[in-house]
Design a protein around this motif. Sequence first.
Motif, PDB file in Angstrom:
ATOM      1  N   HIS A   1       1.091  -1.166  -0.020  1.00  0.00           N
ATOM      2  CA  HIS A   1      -0.014   0.000  -0.020  1.00  0.00           C
ATOM      3  C   HIS A   1       0.834   1.207  -0.047  1.00  0.00           C
ATOM      4  O   HIS A   1       1.754   1.456   1.116  1.00  0.00           O
ATOM      5  CB  HIS A   1      -0.880  -0.200   1.315  1.00  0.00           C
ATOM      6  N   VAL A   2       0.943   2.101  -1.013  1.00  0.00           N
ATOM      7  CA  VAL A   2       1.784   3.082  -1.288  1.00  0.00           C
ATOM      8  C   VAL A   2       0.906   4.617  -1.106  1.00  0.00           C
ATOM      9  O   VAL A   2      -0.256   4.524  -1.637  1.00  0.00           O
ATOM     10  CB  VAL A   2       2.426   3.305  -2.682  1.00  0.00           C
ATOM     11  N   PHE A   3       1.410   5.437  -0.376  1.00  0.00           N
ATOM     12  CA  PHE A   3       0.731   6.602  -0.096  1.00  0.00           C
ATOM     13  C   PHE A   3       1.826   7.576  -0.496  1.00  0.00           C
ATOM     14  O   PHE A   3       2.897   7.742  -0.222  1.00  0.00           O
ATOM     15  CB  PHE A   3       0.662   7.047   1.462  1.00  0.00           C
TER      16      PHE A   3
ATOM     17  N   ARG B   1       1.334   9.997  -8.825  1.00  0.00           N
ATOM     18  CA  ARG B   1       0.612   8.887  -8.170  1.00  0.00           C
ATOM     19  C   ARG B   1      -0.182   8.420  -9.327  1.00  0.00           C
ATOM     20  O   ARG B   1      -0.562   7.208  -9.311  1.00  0.00           O
ATOM     21  CB  ARG B   1      -0.284   9.816  -7.060  1.00  0.00           C
ATOM     22  N   ASN B   2      -0.847   9.168 -10.256  1.00  0.00           N
ATOM     23  CA  ASN B   2      -1.669   8.475 -11.242  1.00  0.00           C
ATOM     24  C   ASN B   2      -0.974   7.717 -12.046  1.00  0.00           C
ATOM     25  O   ASN B   2      -1.452   6.607 -12.360  1.00  0.00           O
ATOM     26  CB  ASN B   2      -2.244   9.784 -12.093  1.00  0.00           C
ATOM     27  N   ASP B   3       0.352   7.984 -12.553  1.00  0.00           N
ATOM     28  CA  ASP B   3       1.238   7.261 -13.195  1.00  0.00           C
ATOM     29  C   ASP B   3       1.361   6.027 -12.757  1.00  0.00           C
ATOM     30  O   ASP B   3       1.398   4.768 -13.132  1.00  0.00           O
ATOM     31  CB  ASP B   3       2.264   7.743 -13.705  1.00  0.00           C
ATOM     32  N   LEU B   4       1.667   6.041 -11.287  1.00  0.00           N
ATOM     33  CA  LEU B   4       2.207   4.696 -10.625  1.00  0.00           C
ATOM     34  C   LEU B   4       0.703   3.803 -10.390  1.00  0.00           C
ATOM     35  O   LEU B   4       0.888   2.651 -10.497  1.00  0.00           O
ATOM     36  CB  LEU B   4       2.780   5.057  -9.016  1.00  0.00           C
TER      37      LEU B   4
ATOM     38  N   ALA C   1      -1.755  -1.202 -11.317  1.00  0.00           N
ATOM     39  CA  ALA C   1      -3.127  -1.823 -11.293  1.00  0.00           C
ATOM     40  C   ALA C   1      -2.891  -2.646 -12.717  1.00  0.00           C
ATOM     41  O   ALA C   1      -3.231  -3.902 -12.540  1.00  0.00           O
ATOM     42  CB  ALA C   1      -4.442  -0.766 -12.008  1.00  0.00           C
ATOM     43  N   LYS C   2      -2.068  -2.548 -13.695  1.00  0.00           N
ATOM     44  CA  LYS C   2      -1.946  -3.293 -14.854  1.00  0.00           C
ATOM     45  C   LYS C   2      -0.881  -4.350 -14.381  1.00  0.00           C
ATOM     46  O   LYS C   2      -1.171  -5.590 -14.814  1.00  0.00           O
ATOM     47  CB  LYS C   2      -1.117  -2.798 -15.864  1.00  0.00           C
TER      48      LYS C   2
ATOM     49  N   VAL D   1      -2.136  -4.689  -4.829  1.00  0.00           N
ATOM     50  CA  VAL D   1      -1.155  -3.085  -4.823  1.00  0.00           C
ATOM     51  C   VAL D   1      -1.943  -2.085  -4.724  1.00  0.00           C
ATOM     52  O   VAL D   1      -2.962  -1.805  -5.723  1.00  0.00           O
ATOM     53  CB  VAL D   1       0.120  -3.034  -5.738  1.00  0.00           C
ATOM     54  N   ARG D   2      -1.952  -1.319  -3.972  1.00  0.00           N
ATOM     55  CA  ARG D   2      -2.894   0.108  -3.746  1.00  0.00           C
ATOM     56  C   ARG D   2      -2.100   1.503  -3.726  1.00  0.00           C
ATOM     57  O   ARG D   2      -1.105   1.412  -2.874  1.00  0.00           O
ATOM     58  CB  ARG D   2      -3.856  -0.097  -2.550  1.00  0.00           C
ATOM     59  N   ILE D   3      -2.535   2.250  -4.482  1.00  0.00           N
ATOM     60  CA  ILE D   3      -1.637   3.382  -4.658  1.00  0.00           C
ATOM     61  C   ILE D   3      -2.695   4.701  -4.156  1.00  0.00           C
ATOM     62  O   ILE D   3      -3.745   4.701  -4.848  1.00  0.00           O
ATOM     63  CB  ILE D   3      -1.016   3.819  -5.915  1.00  0.00           C
TER      64      ILE D   3
END
Length: 100
Positions: A14-16, A38-41, A46-47, A53-55
């Motif tokens: 889980h990434v913040f 954040r959006n790019d990661l 997700a892919k 994994v949660r960003i």
Amino acid sequence: MVDKKATDRHFECHVFICTNKKDNGKPCCADKNSMQLRNDLKVWAAKKYGNKVRINASGCLDLCTEGIGAVIYPHQEWFKNLRVEDIKILQDAIDEKMKD
């Protein structure tokens, strides 16, 4: 009231990423394009890992004067001085955690 369904979710990683915007003119991660990072990661994770994994965007991680700040849980690995171009640093860290 506890939502049992929500608490049953388990993210392996889980990434913040701080996306905080300060209104007082002081340095902040939002001004360093942290939302793009954040959006790019998030798209990459997700892919590659689906729902394992949660960003997330986060409020201030108190690293604003040192570039974009991020933290990976449950590993409690902190990152500072990040730029949008440093996405590979976070990708590599996530890949390493997902090997365990």
